[in-house]
Design a protein around this motif. Structure first.
Motif, PDB file in Angstrom:
ATOM      1  N   LEU A 132     -48.957  57.285  96.688  1.00  0.00           N
ATOM      2  CA  LEU A 132     -47.776  56.507  97.715  1.00  0.00           C
ATOM      3  C   LEU A 132     -48.687  57.606  99.496  1.00  0.00           C
ATOM      4  CD1 LEU A 132     -46.501  55.092  99.424  1.00  0.00           C
ATOM      5  CD2 LEU A 132     -44.557  56.181  99.081  1.00  0.00           C
ATOM      6  N   VAL A 133     -49.785  56.922 100.061  1.00  0.00           N
ATOM      7  CA  VAL A 133     -50.157  57.594 100.791  1.00  0.00           C
ATOM      8  C   VAL A 133     -49.875  57.493 101.474  1.00  0.00           C
ATOM      9  CG1 VAL A 133     -51.968  58.114  99.204  1.00  0.00           C
ATOM     10  CG2 VAL A 133     -52.693  56.869 100.632  1.00  0.00           C
ATOM     11  N   ALA A 134     -50.047  58.122 102.889  1.00  0.00           N
ATOM     12  CA  ALA A 134     -49.698  58.133 104.588  1.00  0.00           C
ATOM     13  C   ALA A 134     -51.412  56.765 104.875  1.00  0.00           C
ATOM     14  CB  ALA A 134     -49.916  58.762 105.703  1.00  0.00           C
ATOM     15  N   ASP A 135     -51.631  55.974 105.562  1.00  0.00           N
ATOM     16  CA  ASP A 135     -52.114  55.060 105.885  1.00  0.00           C
ATOM     17  C   ASP A 135     -53.011  55.351 106.978  1.00  0.00           C
ATOM     18  OD1 ASP A 135     -53.731  52.661 105.677  1.00  0.00           O
ATOM     19  OD2 ASP A 135     -52.782  51.422 106.897  1.00  0.00           O
ATOM     20  N   ASN A 136     -54.305  57.050 106.374  1.00  0.00           N
ATOM     21  CA  ASN A 136     -55.249  56.912 107.807  1.00  0.00           C
ATOM     22  C   ASN A 136     -56.081  57.999 106.942  1.00  0.00           C
ATOM     23  OD1 ASN A 136     -54.223  60.044 107.551  1.00  0.00           O
ATOM     24  ND2 ASN A 136     -52.127  59.187 107.800  1.00  0.00           N
ATOM     25  N   SER A 137     -56.904  58.619 107.666  1.00  0.00           N
ATOM     26  CA  SER A 137     -57.561  59.430 107.157  1.00  0.00           C
ATOM     27  C   SER A 137     -58.784  59.076 106.098  1.00  0.00           C
ATOM     28  CB  SER A 137     -57.474  60.479 107.829  1.00  0.00           C
ATOM     29  OG  SER A 137     -56.560  61.130 106.761  1.00  0.00           O
ATOM     30  N   SER A 138     -59.403  59.882 105.393  1.00  0.00           N
ATOM     31  CA  SER A 138     -59.342  59.814 104.055  1.00  0.00           C
ATOM     32  C   SER A 138     -58.865  59.196 103.144  1.00  0.00           C
ATOM     33  CB  SER A 138     -60.534  61.025 103.456  1.00  0.00           C
ATOM     34  OG  SER A 138     -59.351  62.086 103.575  1.00  0.00           O
ATOM     35  N   LYS A 195     -57.122  56.246 103.205  1.00  0.00           N
ATOM     36  CA  LYS A 195     -56.954  55.062 103.112  1.00  0.00           C
ATOM     37  C   LYS A 195     -58.477  54.892 102.247  1.00  0.00           C
ATOM     38  CE  LYS A 195     -57.637  53.888 107.613  1.00  0.00           C
ATOM     39  NZ  LYS A 195     -57.356  53.103 108.606  1.00  0.00           N
ATOM     40  N   GLU A 196     -59.061  55.997 102.454  1.00  0.00           N
ATOM     41  CA  GLU A 196     -61.029  55.531 102.295  1.00  0.00           C
ATOM     42  C   GLU A 196     -60.606  55.755  99.946  1.00  0.00           C
ATOM     43  OE1 GLU A 196     -64.882  58.361 102.238  1.00  0.00           O
ATOM     44  OE2 GLU A 196     -63.120  58.004 104.234  1.00  0.00           O
ATOM     45  N   ILE A 197     -60.329  56.735 100.287  1.00  0.00           N
ATOM     46  CA  ILE A 197     -60.523  57.268  98.401  1.00  0.00           C
ATOM     47  C   ILE A 197     -59.271  56.874  97.914  1.00  0.00           C
ATOM     48  CG2 ILE A 197     -60.026  59.475  97.383  1.00  0.00           C
ATOM     49  CD1 ILE A 197     -62.214  59.977  99.063  1.00  0.00           C
ATOM     50  N   GLY A 198     -58.356  56.613  98.645  1.00  0.00           N
ATOM     51  CA  GLY A 198     -57.359  55.720  97.274  1.00  0.00           C
ATOM     52  C   GLY A 198     -57.782  54.410  97.475  1.00  0.00           C
ATOM     53  N   GLY A 199     -58.111  53.797  98.472  1.00  0.00           N
ATOM     54  CA  GLY A 199     -58.354  52.001  98.818  1.00  0.00           C
ATOM     55  C   GLY A 199     -57.603  51.268  98.120  1.00  0.00           C
ATOM     56  N   MET A 200     -57.591  50.836  97.174  1.00  0.00           N
ATOM     57  CA  MET A 200     -56.616  49.813  96.580  1.00  0.00           C
ATOM     58  C   MET A 200     -55.960  50.123  95.146  1.00  0.00           C
ATOM     59  SD  MET A 200     -57.032  46.705  98.392  1.00  0.00           S
ATOM     60  CE  MET A 200     -56.287  45.475  97.270  1.00  0.00           C
ATOM     61  N   ALA A 201     -55.681  51.309  94.704  1.00  0.00           N
ATOM     62  CA  ALA A 201     -55.378  51.539  93.969  1.00  0.00           C
ATOM     63  C   ALA A 201     -53.975  53.022  94.023  1.00  0.00           C
ATOM     64  CB  ALA A 201     -56.699  53.249  92.990  1.00  0.00           C
ATOM     65  N   VAL A 202     -53.882  52.865  95.596  1.00  0.00           N
ATOM     66  CA  VAL A 202     -52.262  53.961  95.802  1.00  0.00           C
ATOM     67  C   VAL A 202     -51.931  52.537  96.928  1.00  0.00           C
ATOM     68  CG1 VAL A 202     -54.212  55.773  96.402  1.00  0.00           C
ATOM     69  CG2 VAL A 202     -53.419  54.218  98.596  1.00  0.00           C
ATOM     70  N   GLU A 203     -50.349  52.942  96.898  1.00  0.00           N
ATOM     71  CA  GLU A 203     -49.552  52.091  97.846  1.00  0.00           C
ATOM     72  C   GLU A 203     -49.606  53.350  99.494  1.00  0.00           C
ATOM     73  OE1 GLU A 203     -47.456  49.040  99.021  1.00  0.00           O
ATOM     74  OE2 GLU A 203     -47.794  49.525  97.164  1.00  0.00           O
ATOM     75  N   LYS A 204     -50.004  52.635 100.384  1.00  0.00           N
ATOM     76  CA  LYS A 204     -49.845  53.205 101.607  1.00  0.00           C
ATOM     77  C   LYS A 204     -48.057  52.649 102.562  1.00  0.00           C
ATOM     78  CE  LYS A 204     -55.115  51.805 101.472  1.00  0.00           C
ATOM     79  NZ  LYS A 204     -54.782  51.146 100.363  1.00  0.00           N
ATOM     80  N   LYS A 255     -54.954  50.622  87.875  1.00  0.00           N
ATOM     81  CA  LYS A 255     -56.599  50.976  89.400  1.00  0.00           C
ATOM     82  C   LYS A 255     -56.661  52.203  89.252  1.00  0.00           C
ATOM     83  CE  LYS A 255     -54.633  46.740  91.674  1.00  0.00           C
ATOM     84  NZ  LYS A 255     -53.901  45.983  92.570  1.00  0.00           N
ATOM     85  N   GLY A 256     -55.949  53.808  88.899  1.00  0.00           N
ATOM     86  CA  GLY A 256     -55.980  54.611  89.371  1.00  0.00           C
ATOM     87  C   GLY A 256     -56.879  55.048  88.957  1.00  0.00           C
ATOM     88  N   LYS A 257     -56.858  55.033  87.840  1.00  0.00           N
ATOM     89  CA  LYS A 257     -57.602  55.164  85.927  1.00  0.00           C
ATOM     90  C   LYS A 257     -59.489  54.334  86.007  1.00  0.00           C
ATOM     91  CE  LYS A 257     -56.225  55.446  81.629  1.00  0.00           C
ATOM     92  NZ  LYS A 257     -55.533  55.278  80.749  1.00  0.00           N
TER      93      LYS A 257
END
Length: 383
Positions: A308-314, A316-325, A354-356
């Motif tokens: 789970l990441v904050a929706d900002n900077s890299s 959302k770029e690196i995480g893409g669809m494989a993380v929750e934001k 999705k992460g794998k």
């Protein structure tokens, strides 16, 4: 071809993403280009944890000097050696060699420009001076993400976009394949109070330095809100990383929390313990206000832990669809997303799958290959 590299950061006792990056790229360069000579310059002994593989085509040059090493002793050594290219894996270049020897530096992030209050004034002045001079004088720039490239072009409008090459980080696949005995698991979980009544307790994991840009007070507040919910009273929050600059607000927040006993500060841990904590966590939460890359995202994926990441900077770029934001400044959204993920096993499994899959796009070998290719392009480029 002679390639000189500033490796002085690998002497440090402190381990961070930049130093992991330098070590892992060096673990491949010598093997990728056996016909080239790599000159590794540093000040003292490598930190054993950060020491890279030393190939036969590596010249390990330890040159102690007490003052302004990069701008004095290192610069002098470069003028003597006259390499075809210098790679500075940090956001600084030796100014005396600019214009005389070709230089590429790696831009990790511009947090000190975007969130200046998250840095001490003295540090901010130094960081700004070095990045400003490096951007003006370097022959090429490696950006660790499209986000960092975008920030470079935003703050340096005269910078030619063609000078920038985006090269992503990798991850240590071998580290995250470690096997642990039940005895090792119990020993380490007990050490951090993560076993209760002979059962493992659920915990959220954060990995990184404790400093203002990491947005940890918001994470602590969201954790406090979650703990009050039915069925989540046993949940714990584990913060892995050493206190860095301006960490007092975060430490005070932990001390004053009504759930302070359930917030575990581990300090720095070795890579084996880190791997175990990643693997046992219910969620990896990365709430930063800003990141240049976000290495823990890859490490979470490699550990088959939902992220789970904050929706900002890299992030959302690196995480893409494989993380929750979640919305970066919203305690409610963060708490809601954590609660949602803890309650929905199928969603957690979907993120792991999705992460794998996403992880297939990242490796330290690929990072080293692209770095070497860019260094050679710049070295052979006519002025």
């Amino acid at each position: 071809m002679k390639i000189a590299i500033d490796c002085a950061d690998l002497d440090s006792s402190r381990i961070d993403g930049t130093r992991i990056y330098i070590k892992n790229v060096l673990n491949y360069l010598g093997d990728l280009a056996p016909q080239d000579d790599f000159w590794l310059f540093h000040r003292k002994e490598f930190n054993p944890v950060l020491k890279p593989k030393i190939f036969s085509n590596y010249q390990n040059r330890k040159i102690p000097y007490p003052f302004l090493w990069t701008q004095t002793k290192f610069a002098f050594e470069l003028l003597q050696l006259r390499p075809a290219i210098v790679w500075m894996p940090i956001q600084q270049i030796p100014l005396l060699t600019a214009g005389k020897i070709k230089i590429v530096f790696t831009a990790h992030d511009l947090a000190f420009k975007i969130f200046p209050k998250s840095f001490k004034l003295s540090d901010r002045k130094k960081l700004n001076f070095f990045i400003d001079s490096a951007v003006r004088r370097a022959d090429g720039i490696i950006a660790v993400s499209q986000s960092t490239k975008k920030d470079l072009l935003r703050f340096f409008p005269l910078l030619e976009e063609e000078k920038i090459k985006v090269i992503y980080h990798g991850f240590d696949a071998q580290q995250f394949c470690q096997k642990f005995s039940q005895e090792e698991i119990n020993k380490n979980l007990n050490k951090y109070n993560l076993i209760k009544d002979q059962r493992e307790v659920r915990f959220l994991l954060y990995v990184g330095a404790l400093q203002p840009r990491k947005n940890l007070p918001l994470l602590i507040e969201a954790f406090e809100e979650i703990k009050g919910k039915k069925g989540l009273g046993d949940l714990r929050l584990v913060l892995v990383g050493a206190p860095a600059w301006l960490a007092e607000e975060t430490l005070r927040k932990v001390r004053n929390s009504v759930f302070s006993q359930d917030i575990i500060l581990t300090g720095e841990v070795d890579f084996s313990v880190l791997t175990l904590l990643y693997r046992k966590a219910k969620l990896l939460v990365f709430p930063s206000l800003y990141e240049g890359f976000g290495l823990p995202i890859l490490e979470g994926w490699a550990s088959e832990t939902p992220v789970l990441v904050a929706d900002n900077s890299s992030l959302k770029e690196i995480g893409g669809m494989a993380v929750e934001k979640f919305s970066t400044f919203s305690k409610k959204d963060l708490a809601d997303k954590v609660e949602k993920l803890l309650a929905d096993e199928s969603l957690r499994k979907d993120l792991v799958i999705k992460g794998k899959k996403a992880l297939e796009n990242f490796s330290w070998k690929k990072c080293a290959e692209e770095t070497l290719e860019f260094l050679k392009i710049i070295a052979q480029k006519n002025d």
